[in-house]
Design an enzyme around this catalytic site. Structure first.
Site, PDB file in Angstrom:
ATOM      1  N   CYS A  15       0.838  -1.205   0.000  1.00 40.21           N
ATOM      2  CA  CYS A  15       0.000   0.000   0.000  1.00 40.21           C
ATOM      3  C   CYS A  15       0.870   1.251   0.000  1.00 40.21           C
ATOM      4  CB  CYS A  15      -0.948   0.014   1.199  1.00 40.21           C
ATOM      5  SG  CYS A  15      -0.078   0.101   2.783  1.00 40.21           S
ATOM      6  N   CYS A  18       2.429   2.015   3.372  1.00 34.59           N
ATOM      7  CA  CYS A  18       3.539   1.077   3.617  1.00 34.59           C
ATOM      8  C   CYS A  18       4.776   1.522   2.833  1.00 34.59           C
ATOM      9  CB  CYS A  18       3.157  -0.335   3.184  1.00 34.59           C
ATOM     10  SG  CYS A  18       1.723  -0.992   4.045  1.00 34.59           S
ATOM     11  N   ASP A 396       2.464  17.475 -38.575  1.00 34.52           N
ATOM     12  CA  ASP A 396       3.424  17.665 -39.657  1.00 34.52           C
ATOM     13  C   ASP A 396       2.855  16.890 -40.860  1.00 34.52           C
ATOM     14  OD1 ASP A 396       5.863  18.170 -41.037  1.00 34.52           O
ATOM     15  OD2 ASP A 396       6.470  16.118 -40.573  1.00 34.52           O
TER      16      ASP A 396
END
Length: 701
Positions: A15, A18, A396
């Site tokens: 997590c 963590c 382009d």
């Protein structure tokens, strides 16, 4: 002198909180100077000296395993029921159900039911409470700390059953969140596993299997049918169809012949080939893609930066509110301490910002991984977000909207020569020319039933054409302007030339002393996909503009053919930059180019998109987004993926905050229980993660 940086891959990083704690623990190692942790990629960069053992000790609280970056991690599948955390969760559920059965039969305060609930708390929540109490003593308030306070609080007021339910729900939610995050990270691990670890190298007439890290430039490797190509290189013998989907997202295999470039991680489908290695293992296209995708997932998008700032103030505010709820009503209003203490615990649990903090990064990680699998390299969350907001797409012309390779479209005779003879004469002279238009005439002449003629005294006329003697005659191939300098031109011929030029074609004339022999028209062919892509962009409400250095008549013809909103021709590179700036009046601008000639315009646009990133280092480095295949059809996909990601992020934030607001309102009448608070918080986290995983769907057209 700067310390050496070591990079590691991590397992079991579960997590965001963590991750933050692990990074802090590593930073506290005395020999470590700096730490960077990439949660999305599960990757750690350490400046300084730290052993793998020290790093694993720093992550022991979350069971984090550390591996050197280049070590291939072999995943071992473990059955669901064999995982220790799942075994304790199942045991906790059995004890919880038994406790409820006993309390239903013998009353709530029965010593046996209390014992069963306590056993469920201790078995299911041992690791949770161990970490929570450690954090509590350090005054670190993450989810495990808040849950530990809630469980202890429930026990103190005699609500053993509620404490056991909290432990069980937390364990289930943690398992679901961990599983979902691992699914999101698979977008990177699947890329890492694409390329083989070994290759068959040819030394003389012998074959040896070696690690790809040991291969050197100019080594020759053998690729057998059905094998993956181990290294980027050039085909020097054999030919075959190669599936390049892993790199470019192309669904149709590409036929590779002598001199063609091949990429590591692509699949050789048919014939055997010998390939000369052109890049080292760490420089291959797939290695660069992996590196750029991981860096992109670490970069915070604007929404994520806002959420992080919000969470920085939100979390302390919730802690203070919770404490005030526990203390003020009993002191000032004569409330019951136990009742308000319980409400304070509920606020503490429901206010945890886990779902909010993870709402953006999990969506960004998943979307960037999805794009990479589809041959689109997005180099950061900020570019992913901005792509969905663009209002103008500037292109382009050459090599982007067109093939970038002129082809002969018309051969007209105005003399006794046949069309084939006109082309034969032009090709015989242009064989010695280096001009791009000469190659188009040579390709057309390859289809002639006759060979080329012998020529003498070839001479190039810079910017205008060329001349040479064919037999006794001096023959010119050149522009209409060159012809006009030497001869008078009939009005009918001039009209024919003008008609061809209005169609966007470049006109060349072939003439001798006897007069004009024929007219050859050449045009850069529009890509087959360009019209469909422009139509899709218009359906999405985007303004389409072509910026080109080509002449106005050619540009206008192509613009009309494609139905572009606007065409700007005869632009120098600095004028393209000015045009990009002026287009900003309509909103955010994306520039699509080849990543080489258009570098200034790509850098100036809000989002620079390079065509054909595979094998082109400049495109990978210059642009914010690289379309790895030379495929414009990935452009609408990228814009839609970006828009959908933004929608998912908004949904995630709304879910994370909305569920908390509802839960907090339910506290006022006393309807919200502790276990419901856990469900609201952890449920929001799981919903947010699962919602983000919808972005893993490979096709979003």
């Amino acid at each position: 002198m700067a310390s050496e940086k070591n990079v590691y891959r991590l397992q079991n990083l579960s997590c965001t909180s963590c991750a933050a704690k692990f990074e802090k623990n590593v930073r506290q190692i005395s020999t470590v100077e700096d730490v960077q942790l990439n949660f999305g990629a599960s990757k750690l960069t350490v400046a300084g000296d730290a052993s793998i053992l020290q790093l694993e000790e720093a992550g022991a609280f979350d069971g984090i395993k550390v591996f050197p970056e280049k070590q291939r991690i072999i995943k071992q599948h473990m059955p669901f029921w064999k995982k220790r955390e799942n075994q304790t969760t199942i045991a906790s559920l059995i004890l919880l159900l038994a406790g409820y059965a006993v309390s239903t039969a013998n009353g709530d305060n029965n010593w046996l039911s209390i014992g069963l609930f306590l056993a469920a708390i201790l078995i299911g929540g041992f690791s949770l409470m161990k970490e929570g109490l450690t954090n509590l003593f350090k005054l670190e308030f993450d989810m495990s700390t808040l849950m530990t306070i809630a469980v202890i609080g429930a026990a103190l007021i005699g609500d053993w059953a509620e404490g056991a339910v909290v432990v069980f729900l937390f364990s289930v939610s943690e398992a679901l969140e961990s599983y979902s995050i691992d699914k999101a990270r698979n977008s990177i691990t699947s890329l890492i596993e694409i390329a083989p670890t070994t290759a068959i190298v040819l030394r003389g007439s012998n074959e040896f299997e070696v690690d790809v890290e040991d291969l050197r430039i100019d080594d020759v490797i053998l690729i057998k049918p059905g094998q993956k190509i181990a290294m980027d290189g050039e085909v020097i013998q054999g030919d075959s169809s190669v599936n390049q989907a892993a790199i470019t997202g192309e669904s149709v295999p590409v036929h590779k012949v002598l001199g063609d470039e091949v990429f590591a991680g692509t699949l050789n489908e048919e014939g055997a080939m010998q390939v000369r290695v052109t890049k080292l293992a760490e420089d291959t296209t797939i290695a660069k893609i992996i590196h750029l995708v991981e860096e992109a997932q670490a970069e915070k998008a604007p929404t994520q930066q806002f959420v992080d700032r919000f969470a920085r103030y939100y979390t302390p505010a919730i802690l203070i509110i919770s404490l005030l709820i526990m203390i003020i009503p009993p002191l000032l209003m004569g409330g019951i301490w136990g009742e308000w203490f319980y409400k304070g615990l509920v606020v503490l649990v429901v206010g945890c910002p886990c779902a909010l903090v993870i709402s953006t990064p999990i969506a960004i990680v998943t979307a960037i991984g999805n794009a990479a699998r589809n041959g689109v390299l997005i180099k950061g969350g900020i570019h992913l977000e901005e792509t969905g907001q663009i209002k103008v797409v500037a292109f382009d012309k050459t090599g982007t909207l067109t093939e970038g390779r002129p082809e002969v479209t018309d051969v007209l005779t105005v003399s006794s020569l046949t069309e084939d003879e006109v082309l034969q004469q032009a090709a015989s002279i242009e064989k010695f020319s280096q001009h791009p238009l000469a190659s188009s005439i040579m390709r057309a002449a390859e289809k002639l039933p006759v060979g080329l003629l012998a020529v003498d005294q070839f001479q190039s006329i810079t910017g205008k054409g060329a001349k040479a003697k064919i037999g006794e005659h001096l023959v010119h191939v050149g522009s209409p302007n060159l012809f006009k300098e030497l001869h008078a031109m009939d009005e009918s011929i001039e009209q024919q030339i003008l008609t061809l030029q209005k169609q966007g074609k470049t006109v060349m004339l072939v003439w001798s002393e006897a007069g004009l022999e024929g007219i050859i028209a050449v045009a850069d062919q529009v890509r087959k996909s360009s019209l469909k892509v422009i139509q899709k962009l218009h359906e999405m409400g985007k303004r389409t503009v072509m910026l080109t250095g080509d002449n106005q008549s050619t540009a206008s013809a192509i613009g009309a053919q494609l139905g572009l909103t606007e065409v700007k021709a005869e632009l120098l590179p600095d004028q393209k930059v000015e045009m990009i700036k002026s287009l900003g009046q309509y909103g955010k601008v994306a520039m699509v180019g080849d990543g080489v000639n258009d570098a200034p315009a790509l850098a100036t646009a809000n989002v620079g998109i390079a065509m054909g990133g595979a094998g082109t280092d400049t495109a990978l480095e210059t642009a914010d987004i690289a379309l790895m295949a030379d495929d414009l059809e990935k452009l609408p996909y990228t814009i839609k993926l970006s828009s959908r990601t933004k929608q998912i992020i908004v949904q995630n934030i709304s879910i994370a905050l909305g569920l908390k607001v509802i839960a907090l309102l339910l506290i006022i009448p006393g309807w919200l229980t502790l276990w419901m608070a856990v469900m609201a918080d952890m449920g929001a986290t799981v919903i947010v993660v699962l919602n983000s995983l919808r972005l893993m769907r490979s096709k979003i057209y």
